[in-house]
Design a protein around this motif. Structure first.
Motif, PDB file in Angstrom:
ATOM      1  N   LEU A   1       1.051  -1.212   0.080  1.00 14.80           N
ATOM      2  CA  LEU A   1      -0.298   0.068  -0.028  1.00 14.80           C
ATOM      3  C   LEU A   1       0.767   1.198   0.039  1.00 14.80           C
ATOM      4  O   LEU A   1       1.839   1.494   1.019  1.00 14.80           O
TER       5      LEU A   1
ATOM      6  N   TYR B   1      -4.369  -2.544   9.663  1.00 20.15           N
ATOM      7  CA  TYR B   1      -3.397  -1.887   9.451  1.00 20.15           C
ATOM      8  C   TYR B   1      -3.123  -0.992  10.337  1.00 20.15           C
ATOM      9  O   TYR B   1      -3.891  -0.151  11.028  1.00 20.15           O
TER      10      TYR B   1
ATOM     11  N   TYR C   1      -0.671   2.245  10.363  1.00 18.57           N
ATOM     12  CA  TYR C   1       0.067   3.447   9.779  1.00 18.57           C
ATOM     13  C   TYR C   1       1.001   4.393  10.470  1.00 18.57           C
ATOM     14  O   TYR C   1       0.412   4.871  11.640  1.00 18.57           O
TER      15      TYR C   1
ATOM     16  N   LYS D   1       2.233   6.024   5.831  1.00 21.71           N
ATOM     17  CA  LYS D   1       3.233   4.733   5.392  1.00 21.71           C
ATOM     18  C   LYS D   1       2.845   3.739   6.357  1.00 21.71           C
ATOM     19  O   LYS D   1       2.892   3.557   7.731  1.00 21.71           O
ATOM     20  N   LEU D   2       2.400   2.747   5.500  1.00 23.03           N
ATOM     21  CA  LEU D   2       2.266   1.346   6.210  1.00 23.03           C
ATOM     22  C   LEU D   2       3.366   0.890   6.916  1.00 23.03           C
ATOM     23  O   LEU D   2       4.184   0.807   6.639  1.00 23.03           O
TER      24      LEU D   2
ATOM     25  N   GLN E   1       0.351  -4.994   8.319  1.00 26.43           N
ATOM     26  CA  GLN E   1      -1.020  -5.354   7.992  1.00 26.43           C
ATOM     27  C   GLN E   1      -1.057  -6.824   8.492  1.00 26.43           C
ATOM     28  O   GLN E   1      -0.351  -7.747   8.278  1.00 26.43           O
TER      29      GLN E   1
ATOM     30  N   GLN F   1     -10.866   1.014   3.371  1.00 30.47           N
ATOM     31  CA  GLN F   1     -10.272   1.049   4.857  1.00 30.47           C
ATOM     32  C   GLN F   1     -11.131   1.877   5.788  1.00 30.47           C
ATOM     33  O   GLN F   1     -11.355   3.117   5.117  1.00 30.47           O
TER      34      GLN F   1
END
Lengths: 112, 114
Positions: free
Chosen positions: A100, B33, B35, B44-45, B48, B103
């Motif tokens: 992502l 998730y 971030y 920014k991930l 997950q 999401q």
């Protein structure tokens, strides 16, 4: 790895149509393109998602050209409450792993 | 339908201290998730989860960051020890599908490291 770029900011007036473009070179064949809206001190909120051509929902349209190296979020007749940061999000599907990548965001300022 | 819950909303610590953030996703959402959003940048991930398994943690600084999702519901993100550059908003999001379509984000936790 795909990356995304967006204009840092845009100005508009109430009632106008606003188009925000995101460039995403090297996007994988099966990437979706998603757009989010974010207000200060809040998490991003989903706006629209598409794979190719044009997608429209009750709040926005998303235009994706055939080469899919960019996408354009179109907001019809913006109001003051549309002042926010808009992010494009590229999704990479790699088997069981998704990558992502959010863009740097475009600050839209709507004036009366 | 209740949204994604996060706590605390704000946290101030000194460098080298430890901190933990908690997230409760939307009921029934299998994908979660975490971030990191630094001021003026896009999220920014970090990691997950799919249920309680890790799908992607390639951008998680594993020497100081850790995350778990016991029983596939709530999740905790920990930083130990914190650095000045960890100052950011930490966002939790959940989705009802593995494919990262829509999401739902929580309000985030704003961390300041002094």
């Amino acid at each position: 790895l795909a990356k995304t770029t967006q204009p840092i900011s845009m100005d508009s007036y109430e009632g106008q149509e606003v188009n925000i473009t995101c460039s995403h070179n090297n996007i994988a064949t099966n990437d979706y393109i998603t757009w989010y809206q974010q207000f200060p001190s809040q998490g991003p909120r989903f706006i629209i998602q598409g794979y190719k051509t044009k997608v429209t929902n009750e709040v926005a349209s998303l235009f994706i050209p055939a080469d899919r190296k960019s996408s354009t979020l179109s907001l019809p007749r913006v109001s003051l409450s549309d002042t926010a940061v808009y992010y494009c999000l590229v999704v990479l599907y790699g088997g069981a792993t998704n990558k992502l990548i959010f863009g740097t965001g475009t600050l839209l300022a709507v004036q009366p | 339908e209740a949204g994604v819950a996060q706590s605390p909303r704000y946290k101030i610590i000194e460098k080298r201290q430890s901190v933990a953030f908690w997230c409760n996703p939307i009921s029934g959402h299998a994908t979660l998730y975490w971030y990191q959003q630094i001021l003026g940048q896009g999220p920014k991930l970090l990691i997950q989860f799919q249920n309680n398994g890790v799908v992607d943690d390639s951008q998680l600084p594993k020497d100081r960051f850790s995350a778990e999702r016991l029983k596939g519901v709530d999740s905790t993100l920990k930083i130990q020890p914190a650095k000045l550059e960890d100052s950011a908003v930490y966002l939790c999001a959940s989705s009802g599908r593995v494919a990262a379509n829509e999401q739902f984000f929580g309000p985030g936790t704003r961390l300041t490291v002094l």
